[in-house]
Enzyme design. Sequence first.
Site, mmCIF file in Angstrom:
data_model
loop_
_atom_site.group_PDB
_atom_site.id
_atom_site.type_symbol
_atom_site.label_atom_id
_atom_site.label_comp_id
_atom_site.label_asym_id
_atom_site.label_seq_id
_atom_site.Cartn_x
_atom_site.Cartn_y
_atom_site.Cartn_z
ATOM 1 N N HIS A 65 0.744 -1.402 -0.242
ATOM 2 C CA HIS A 65 -0.216 0.223 -0.187
ATOM 3 C C HIS A 65 1.224 1.165 -0.091
ATOM 4 C CE1 HIS A 65 -2.826 -2.837 2.204
ATOM 5 N NE2 HIS A 65 -2.888 -2.838 1.031
ATOM 6 N N LYS B 69 6.428 7.163 7.117
ATOM 7 C CA LYS B 69 6.001 6.154 8.472
ATOM 8 C C LYS B 69 7.452 5.056 8.878
ATOM 9 C CE LYS B 69 3.650 3.260 4.809
ATOM 10 N NZ LYS B 69 2.425 2.061 4.519
ATOM 11 N N TYR C 219 2.329 1.068 13.766
ATOM 12 C CA TYR C 219 2.310 2.695 12.651
ATOM 13 C C TYR C 219 2.583 3.926 12.976
ATOM 14 C CZ TYR C 219 1.097 -1.828 9.580
ATOM 15 O OH TYR C 219 0.957 -2.336 8.897
ATOM 16 N N ASP D 78 -6.680 -6.117 -2.189
ATOM 17 C CA ASP D 78 -5.288 -7.047 -2.288
ATOM 18 C C ASP D 78 -4.810 -7.535 -3.224
ATOM 19 O OD1 ASP D 78 -4.252 -4.729 -0.536
ATOM 20 O OD2 ASP D 78 -3.242 -6.265 0.922
#
Length: 185
Positions: A65, A75, A135, A171
């Site tokens: 992603h 991130k 995250y 996905d």
Amino acid sequence: MTGISASPTDVEGLWVIERAPIKDSRGSFCRVFEPSVFEEWGWDGPVRQVNHSCTAQRGAVRGLHFQLPPHDETKLVTCLAGEVYDVAVDLRRGSPTFLSAFGTHLSADNRKSLLIPRGFAHGFQALTDDVELLYLHDRDYAPTHEGGLLATDPRLGIDWPIPISQMSERDLTHKPIEDDFEGID
């Protein structure tokens, strides 16, 4: 002393973060994030979002992603429970490491993180049952600017460590990279 260090990877701008815990008879303590330290490795904003994912089944793959500009994000991915094979793919137009994939093992035991700059896709494979990831993001999530790559795209050459047992419907619908894909700004 923060006990945090970083090692560059073969992919420009991508860092593996390591922590040295302080241990005593009660257990251990380690600092996960300190903005002033992470600035040296490319973190340049406040933490705007913190997410926690749980993946129940060994072999499951989440991703790959990414967020498109102007909502692209840096991130920091850390494994809190279990072990994953964590992957980042460079999608930056003009980058010397364009379309290069880097994978590393993150686990609760090794206390490593992956610091992923803007312009990268990210995904992981659970190597144990009951994996938990934390995250930290420097931008707000923008569903209108999300994108994805097919985790099994042969052009990326990702060598997932174990057979893939599960992927989400979303996905599975990501398309392989086309020959005319020039990257993202």
